[in-house]
Design an enzyme around this catalytic site. Structure first.
Site, PDB file in Angstrom:
ATOM      1  N   GLN A 141      -5.395 -12.420 -12.532  1.00 27.97           N
ATOM      2  CA  GLN A 141      -5.386 -11.225 -13.382  1.00 27.97           C
ATOM      3  C   GLN A 141      -4.014 -10.929 -13.975  1.00 27.97           C
ATOM      4  O   GLN A 141      -3.842  -9.942 -14.674  1.00 27.97           O
ATOM      5  CB  GLN A 141      -5.935 -10.015 -12.623  1.00 27.97           C
TER       6      GLN A 141
ATOM      7  N   LEU B  34       0.808  -1.216   0.000  1.00 24.06           N
ATOM      8  CA  LEU B  34       0.000   0.000   0.000  1.00 24.06           C
ATOM      9  C   LEU B  34       0.848   1.277   0.000  1.00 24.06           C
ATOM     10  O   LEU B  34       1.896   1.354   0.632  1.00 24.06           O
ATOM     11  CB  LEU B  34      -0.918  -0.007   1.228  1.00 24.06           C
ATOM     12  N   HIS B  35       0.353   2.283  -0.716  1.00 25.34           N
ATOM     13  CA  HIS B  35       1.015   3.590  -0.784  1.00 25.34           C
ATOM     14  C   HIS B  35      -0.043   4.684  -0.577  1.00 25.34           C
ATOM     15  O   HIS B  35      -1.230   4.371  -0.336  1.00 25.34           O
ATOM     16  CB  HIS B  35       1.770   3.744  -2.110  1.00 25.34           C
ATOM     17  N   ALA B  36       0.370   5.932  -0.731  1.00 24.33           N
ATOM     18  CA  ALA B  36      -0.543   7.049  -0.435  1.00 24.33           C
ATOM     19  C   ALA B  36      -1.796   7.033  -1.316  1.00 24.33           C
ATOM     20  O   ALA B  36      -2.842   7.552  -0.910  1.00 24.33           O
ATOM     21  CB  ALA B  36       0.205   8.368  -0.593  1.00 24.33           C
TER      22      ALA B  36
ATOM     23  N   SER C 152       2.106   4.323  -7.776  1.00 20.12           N
ATOM     24  CA  SER C 152       1.885   2.929  -8.155  1.00 20.12           C
ATOM     25  C   SER C 152       2.905   2.078  -7.417  1.00 20.12           C
ATOM     26  O   SER C 152       4.044   2.526  -7.192  1.00 20.12           O
ATOM     27  CB  SER C 152       2.108   2.780  -9.662  1.00 20.12           C
ATOM     28  N   SER C 153       2.509   0.864  -7.081  1.00 16.09           N
ATOM     29  CA  SER C 153       3.452  -0.065  -6.438  1.00 16.09           C
ATOM     30  C   SER C 153       4.628  -0.344  -7.368  1.00 16.09           C
ATOM     31  O   SER C 153       5.720  -0.679  -6.925  1.00 16.09           O
ATOM     32  CB  SER C 153       2.760  -1.383  -6.116  1.00 16.09           C
TER      33      SER C 153
ATOM     34  N   HIS D  74      -3.501   4.322  -2.187  1.00 15.34           N
ATOM     35  CA  HIS D  74      -4.452   3.446  -1.479  1.00 15.34           C
ATOM     36  C   HIS D  74      -4.996   4.149  -0.231  1.00 15.34           C
ATOM     37  O   HIS D  74      -6.181   4.043   0.082  1.00 15.34           O
ATOM     38  CB  HIS D  74      -3.762   2.147  -1.033  1.00 15.34           C
TER      39      HIS D  74
ATOM     40  N   ASP E  68      -6.353   3.429 -12.786  1.00 12.66           N
ATOM     41  CA  ASP E  68      -6.800   2.266 -13.565  1.00 12.66           C
ATOM     42  C   ASP E  68      -8.156   2.600 -14.174  1.00 12.66           C
ATOM     43  O   ASP E  68      -9.189   2.048 -13.791  1.00 12.66           O
ATOM     44  CB  ASP E  68      -6.879   1.035 -12.663  1.00 12.66           C
TER      45      ASP E  68
ATOM     46  N   GLN F 212     -10.211  -0.156 -15.728  1.00 12.92           N
ATOM     47  CA  GLN F 212     -10.679  -1.115 -14.717  1.00 12.92           C
ATOM     48  C   GLN F 212     -12.011  -0.655 -14.112  1.00 12.92           C
ATOM     49  O   GLN F 212     -12.906  -1.459 -13.857  1.00 12.92           O
ATOM     50  CB  GLN F 212      -9.614  -1.275 -13.629  1.00 12.92           C
TER      51      GLN F 212
HETATM   52  O1  PAF Z   1      -6.472  -2.420  -8.848  1.00 14.95           O
HETATM   53  C1  PAF Z   1      -6.056  -3.418  -8.203  1.00 14.95           C
HETATM   54  O2  PAF Z   1      -5.200  -3.319  -7.332  1.00 14.95           O
HETATM   55  C2  PAF Z   1      -6.619  -4.789  -8.549  1.00 14.95           C
HETATM   56  O3  PAF Z   1      -6.861  -4.919  -9.906  1.00 14.95           O
HETATM   57  C3  PAF Z   1      -7.863  -5.142  -7.715  1.00 14.95           C
HETATM   58  C4  PAF Z   1      -9.028  -4.236  -8.050  1.00 14.95           C
HETATM   59  C5  PAF Z   1      -7.552  -5.063  -6.234  1.00 14.95           C
HETATM   60  C6  PAF Z   1      -8.304  -6.582  -8.025  1.00 14.95           C
HETATM   61  O4  PAF Z   1      -7.309  -7.491  -7.692  1.00 14.95           O
END
Ligand code: PAF
Length: 287
Positions: free
Chosen positions: A61, A33-35, A185-186, A37, A150, A153
């Site tokens: 995925q 996790l980063h800022a 981003s990670s 998230h 994303d 997404q």
């Molecule tokens: O965006 C993400 O980190 C992933 O695609 C998610 C939504 C957690 C699903 O694994």
């Protein structure tokens, strides 16, 4: 804060919350996790009685096995950050817990998955839909929070929610950036020092192109970004498309859409980065 590893424990805790008529928000993550998230978690905490964060690296995925193997897993530091930011329940399941049987479900998203990430990452959105739907069934949230980095997404998840007839609100949250503009981003941690410096040019060109947009045709704005990215030896462009923010189909002229978004995927060295910029929203060019 509770840390739970099984769907049964999660449901037990959430049933207690529901019996108290508490609203439930979900932030799906793959951890590390980063800022960016943290901004989703803070919004979830502010808008719901209960904030559930899932922390699960979803194998289905990843179309690239090396990418999956390189994905960092930091449960202890993630849990500490979540506790500090008011999360109520962290759900950290094993792969066996989420996939006791192989998930053979196939989702179809039509034109939404035929553009941008779709052709470059076959099977990716099917994997996202598999895990996100499982999380929605397990948590039954009132709201779920996703970052706009994303961009595709979010469109896919909204479409999946409609296909499955689920009753929850999808909340999209703005991109959080480093001081030099790089979208958080990670993957940024995998950049070398030189690549990290260069990576900031992605947002620089996007923002410059946004400044041009109200006085230039769409084709010139598109060309500006592509030409500038292509002049940098560390970059390798997968795509840069200006699309309608709802249908995700490319637009040729500003007049063709009330909501125009530029979406990019580019390798910086060996690290694939994505970003986007809104040029037009609610029929008005963004200044
Ligand atoms: O965006 C993400 O980190 C992933 O695609 C998610 C939504 C957690 C699903 O694994």
């Amino acid at each position: 804060m509770y840390i739970v590893n099984t769907i049964a424990e999660l449901k037990e805790k959430l049933n207690e919350c529901r019996s108290r008529h508490e609203s439930i928000g979900l932030v799906p993550t793959m951890g590390d996790l980063h800022a960016g998230h943290v901004s989703l978690v803070k919004r979830c905490v502010a808008e719901n009685d209960v904030c559930v964060v899932s922390d699960f690296v979803n194998p289905t995925q990843f179309n690239d096995k090396n990418d999956l193997a390189a994905y960092p897993h930091k449960p202890e530091s993630d849990a500490a950050l979540l506790e500090k930011n008011g999360c109520t329940i962290v759900f950290m399941p094993s792969v066996e817990e989420m996939y006791p049987e192989p998930d053979t479900r196939e989702f179809h998203f039509g034109a939404l998955e035929q553009v941008m990430e779709g052709p470059y990452r076959p099977g990716h959105f099917n994997g996202v839909a598999q895990i996100v739907s499982k999380l929605f069934y397990a948590v039954e949230p009132d709201r779920a929070y996703f970052g706009e980095k994303d961009f595709q997404q979010i469109a896919i998840v909204r479409n999946m929610v409609a296909q499955l007839g689920l009753k929850l609100q999808i909340v999209s949250c703005p991109i959080i950036r480093e001081a030099d503009g790089l979208a958080m981003s990670s993957r940024n941690a995998r950049l070398s020092a030189e690549e990290r410096k260069t990576a900031a040019h992605i947002s620089k060109y996007l923002f410059e192109s946004r400044d041009m947009a109200s006085s230039c045709p769409l084709s010139a704005v598109r060309e500006y970004v592509i030409d500038h990215i292509n002049t940098e030896p560390l970059f390798r462009l997968d795509y840069y498309d200006i699309v309608d923010g709802i249908s995700l189909q490319p637009v040729q002229n500003w007049e063709d859409s009330p909501y125009a978004v530029g979406c990019i995927a580019v390798y910086c060295g060996n690290v694939r980065l994505i970003d986007n910029v809104v040029y037009k929203i609610d029929g008005k060019m963004v200044k």
